[in-house]
Design a protein around this motif. Sequence first.
Motif, short mmCIF file in Angstrom:
data_model
loop_
_atom_site.label_atom_id
_atom_site.label_comp_id
_atom_site.label_asym_id
_atom_site.label_seq_id
_atom_site.Cartn_x
_atom_site.Cartn_y
_atom_site.Cartn_z
N LYS A 157 0.97 -1.13 0.03
CA LYS A 157 0.00 -0.04 0.03
C LYS A 157 0.85 1.17 0.07
O LYS A 157 0.66 2.12 -0.72
N TYR A 158 1.84 1.50 0.87
CA TYR A 158 2.64 2.36 0.95
C TYR A 158 3.42 2.65 -0.03
O TYR A 158 3.71 3.90 -0.76
N TYR A 159 4.21 1.72 -0.55
CA TYR A 159 5.25 1.72 -1.62
C TYR A 159 4.48 2.15 -2.91
O TYR A 159 5.26 2.64 -3.73
N CYS A 160 3.30 1.53 -2.98
CA CYS A 160 2.63 1.83 -4.34
C CYS A 160 1.69 2.68 -4.42
O CYS A 160 0.92 3.01 -5.31
N ASN A 161 1.57 3.52 -3.22
CA ASN A 161 0.57 4.85 -3.31
C ASN A 161 -0.72 4.07 -3.42
O ASN A 161 -1.55 4.85 -4.24
N VAL A 162 -1.16 3.24 -2.62
CA VAL A 162 -2.64 2.58 -3.03
C VAL A 162 -3.43 3.26 -1.94
O VAL A 162 -3.21 3.25 -0.71
N PRO A 163 -4.52 4.03 -2.40
CA PRO A 163 -5.56 4.63 -1.45
C PRO A 163 -6.43 3.76 -0.73
O PRO A 163 -7.80 3.90 -1.10
N MET A 180 -11.04 7.18 -5.05
CA MET A 180 -10.00 6.38 -4.62
C MET A 180 -10.06 4.76 -4.62
O MET A 180 -9.52 4.08 -4.91
N ARG A 181 -11.56 4.31 -4.68
CA ARG A 181 -11.81 3.08 -4.67
C ARG A 181 -11.36 2.74 -6.22
O ARG A 181 -11.00 1.52 -6.48
N ALA A 182 -11.58 3.39 -7.37
CA ALA A 182 -11.31 3.02 -8.64
C ALA A 182 -9.82 3.03 -8.86
O ALA A 182 -9.20 2.06 -9.34
N ASP A 183 -9.22 4.07 -8.10
CA ASP A 183 -7.55 3.76 -8.17
C ASP A 183 -7.15 2.64 -7.60
O ASP A 183 -6.16 1.99 -7.95
N ALA A 184 -7.69 2.27 -6.16
CA ALA A 184 -7.24 1.19 -5.34
C ALA A 184 -7.43 -0.18 -6.27
O ALA A 184 -6.83 -1.03 -6.27
N LEU A 185 -8.74 -0.24 -6.72
CA LEU A 185 -9.00 -1.54 -7.50
C LEU A 185 -7.95 -1.55 -8.81
O LEU A 185 -7.67 -2.77 -8.87
N SER A 186 -7.57 -0.57 -9.57
CA SER A 186 -6.66 -0.74 -10.53
C SER A 186 -5.32 -1.37 -10.00
O SER A 186 -4.72 -2.26 -10.60
N LYS A 187 -4.94 -0.88 -8.92
CA LYS A 187 -3.73 -0.99 -8.35
C LYS A 187 -3.65 -2.51 -7.74
O LYS A 187 -2.71 -3.32 -7.64
#
Length: 289
Positions: free
Chosen positions: A179-185, A244-251
Amino acid sequence: MAKTVDQGFEEFLKRLVPTEAQRSAGASHRASVKGALESKLTVWNFFETGSFSHGTGVRHHSDIDALVSLGNSKPGSSYTALTWVKDALSARFPLTTVRISRPAVQVLFGGGYETWEVIPGFLTSSGDGAMIYDIPSPVTGGGWISAAPREHNDYVNECNKEPGQGNAKALARLVKAWKYYCNVPVSSFYLEMRAAQHVKSIDAYIHVWDICLLLEKLRDNELADMNDPKGASSRFSATSSDSMRADALSKVKTAATRARKALDAYRADDADTAFYYLDLLFGGQFPSR
């Protein structure tokens, strides 16, 4: 340098543990944060709740989380309670950045080198040994949600004993590092509870296998809200907004693919390829071979 994938994970986990200097700094601010709140508000209790003190924090990334149980009458708006806490902390630390970041108030000591996150809570139930609080919702513009932080820490401790001492907390630390190293919200608390739940469901644990399986579960359930495994509080949300959910799902989809490629290489005794994909998975921070 690590020679095997298993050695790589052991070295990585050692690097993720907060330093003694970080722990000492956190302890030094505890009394002043508590005193600042007591000088302006009716404080029934004040205790640390998060990963830093619970053994799942990530070096240089995990904040020090605390809940302040207030004796003041609960206001209709959770933002009002956050403002009470912010004003009390700002009065004590006028040269330090103090800001609201739901569901907490952040105090950025040293320009953010050490961050305290203080959550206002109002005790609503203490039956059957469970201390349940109303706290501000993490969702922007949200109201109140139920939380039972001590019960949730107990759940992680229970899961940490199955299928081997320490694995639930190790997996939580690994997924938080991603989460932290890949900036996952995505919520660190959500990831910790999902990691504990995963370990509780298995009979054997191997780092490279289980980080892959956990990420695939998160991908497949699309970061769905999680029921409280202790049955004490509200469902847990992974993110605080749709964007944020869309970004997190992509990552998480990208992460699951990389973790699977690392696992496939591990199973084929191709350590070089496994290390390559693990380094991609953890944002370039995984140990070299």
